[in-house]
Design a protein around this motif. Structure first.
Motif, PDB file in Angstrom:
ATOM      1  N   LYS A  23      -5.376  10.114  -5.242  1.00 21.65           N
ATOM      2  CA  LYS A  23      -5.363   8.641  -5.175  1.00 21.65           C
ATOM      3  C   LYS A  23      -4.378   8.010  -4.319  1.00 21.65           C
ATOM      4  O   LYS A  23      -4.818   6.951  -3.371  1.00 21.65           O
ATOM      5  N   THR A  61      -8.221   2.114   7.196  1.00 22.89           N
ATOM      6  CA  THR A  61      -9.645   1.792   7.619  1.00 22.89           C
ATOM      7  C   THR A  61      -9.637   0.139   8.309  1.00 22.89           C
ATOM      8  O   THR A  61      -9.848  -0.387   9.149  1.00 22.89           O
ATOM      9  N   GLU A  62      -9.033  -0.716   7.017  1.00 27.07           N
ATOM     10  CA  GLU A  62      -9.004  -2.207   7.485  1.00 27.07           C
ATOM     11  C   GLU A  62      -8.138  -2.542   8.413  1.00 27.07           C
ATOM     12  O   GLU A  62      -8.248  -3.347   9.126  1.00 27.07           O
ATOM     13  N   GLU A  86      -6.474   8.370  -0.844  1.00 31.73           N
ATOM     14  CA  GLU A  86      -7.456   7.240  -0.949  1.00 31.73           C
ATOM     15  C   GLU A  86      -7.027   5.758  -0.494  1.00 31.73           C
ATOM     16  O   GLU A  86      -7.702   5.196   0.386  1.00 31.73           O
ATOM     17  N   VAL A  87      -5.752   5.361  -1.154  1.00 30.43           N
ATOM     18  CA  VAL A  87      -5.123   4.024  -1.031  1.00 30.43           C
ATOM     19  C   VAL A  87      -4.891   3.858   0.310  1.00 30.43           C
ATOM     20  O   VAL A  87      -5.198   2.756   0.939  1.00 30.43           O
ATOM     21  N   ASN A 118      -5.805   5.647   3.103  1.00 30.17           N
ATOM     22  CA  ASN A 118      -6.853   5.761   4.144  1.00 30.17           C
ATOM     23  C   ASN A 118      -7.697   4.337   3.893  1.00 30.17           C
ATOM     24  O   ASN A 118      -8.226   4.091   5.230  1.00 30.17           O
ATOM     25  N   GLY A 119      -7.809   3.811   2.927  1.00 29.26           N
ATOM     26  CA  GLY A 119      -8.485   2.485   2.904  1.00 29.26           C
ATOM     27  C   GLY A 119      -7.804   1.548   3.719  1.00 29.26           C
ATOM     28  O   GLY A 119      -8.571   0.506   4.386  1.00 29.26           O
ATOM     29  N   ALA A 120      -6.394   1.499   3.398  1.00 29.46           N
ATOM     30  CA  ALA A 120      -5.577   0.426   4.272  1.00 29.46           C
ATOM     31  C   ALA A 120      -5.712   0.849   5.666  1.00 29.46           C
ATOM     32  O   ALA A 120      -5.760  -0.166   6.552  1.00 29.46           O
ATOM     33  N   THR A 123       0.795  -1.146   0.182  1.00 35.80           N
ATOM     34  CA  THR A 123       0.121   0.024  -0.001  1.00 35.80           C
ATOM     35  C   THR A 123       0.829   1.187  -0.030  1.00 35.80           C
ATOM     36  O   THR A 123       0.470   2.161  -0.759  1.00 35.80           O
TER      37      THR A 123
END
Length: 210
Positions: free
Chosen positions: A175, A185-186, A178-179, A181-183, A160
């Motif tokens: 982008k 959150t997980e 976004e990448v 923040n997504g990681a 990531t």
């Protein structure tokens, strides 16, 4: 030697059993012995393979350190004869690193691809990260992102972070954010929470321009 009636009956039963099942029992015993011998032989073979792989790796390492012309040939030999050992993967990663240091990026890709196809997962993850770096050097950002699309255990955070670097390289800060923040959150959803991963991703996010 005289036997009483009960002993004679037991002997008769044993003879009858052996006449009926003796061949099968003997066969099973032979198979068991062969299996044990095979297992022992395989263990010996494995140890011999490791010993030979160690020697081959030491020879390769010497050649690569001295920049000898036969280093590439020794790597091919390691990959061919000892491809299932970590020594072949480590030698391939080492060769790629040396070639990349010399800016021979096109040549550095082949040993990394070999590790991705034949190495253990932990080596595959390292190979994908290094290959993505090389592809970034070659301005192949889309290819680098695809290299990192294949998940590898224990490498999710590193992949990531590298993807975020690639997006930043092409000027796509949104982008990259976004990448990450997504990681993040997980990572926060994991039980128990992966504190180190959360901290690493948060630190990476703070480095992004606003």
């Amino acid at each position: 030697m005289a036997y009483d009636l009960e002993e004679q009956e037991q002997i008769a039963q044993l003879k009858a059993f052996w006449e009926k099942w003796g061949t099968l029992v003997s066969g099973v015993a032979v198979v068991a012995l062969l299996a044990y011998a095979g297992w022992q032989g395989y263990g010996w073979y494995q140890k011999r393979q490791v010993t030979q792989a160690e020697a081959a790796f030491a020879s390769f390492n010497s050649s690569i350190q001295n920049k000898d012309a036969d280093a590439a040939a020794k790597l091919v030999g390691l990959q061919g004869a000892f491809g299932k050992t970590n020594y072949a993967a480590l030698a391939s990663l080492q060769m790629a690193a040396v070639l990349a240091t010399d800016s021979k990026y096109d040549q550095a890709q082949a040993p990394l691809q070999w590790v991705i196809e034949h190495g253990q997962p932990e080596n595959q993850g390292a190979a994908r990260l290094r290959l993505a770096d090389i592809q970034m050097q070659l301005k192949q950002q889309d290819v680098a992102l695809k290299t990192l699309d294949t998940p590898v255990a224990h490498y999710a955070t590193a992949f990531t972070a590298k993807k975020a670097d690639i997006y930043m390289m092409v000027g796509d800060t949104a982008k990259a954010r976004e990448v990450l923040n997504g990681a993040l959150t997980e990572a926060k959803k994991s039980v128990p929470a992966d504190v180190l991963t959360v901290e690493a991703l948060e630190a990476k996010l703070k480095l992004l321009p606003q």
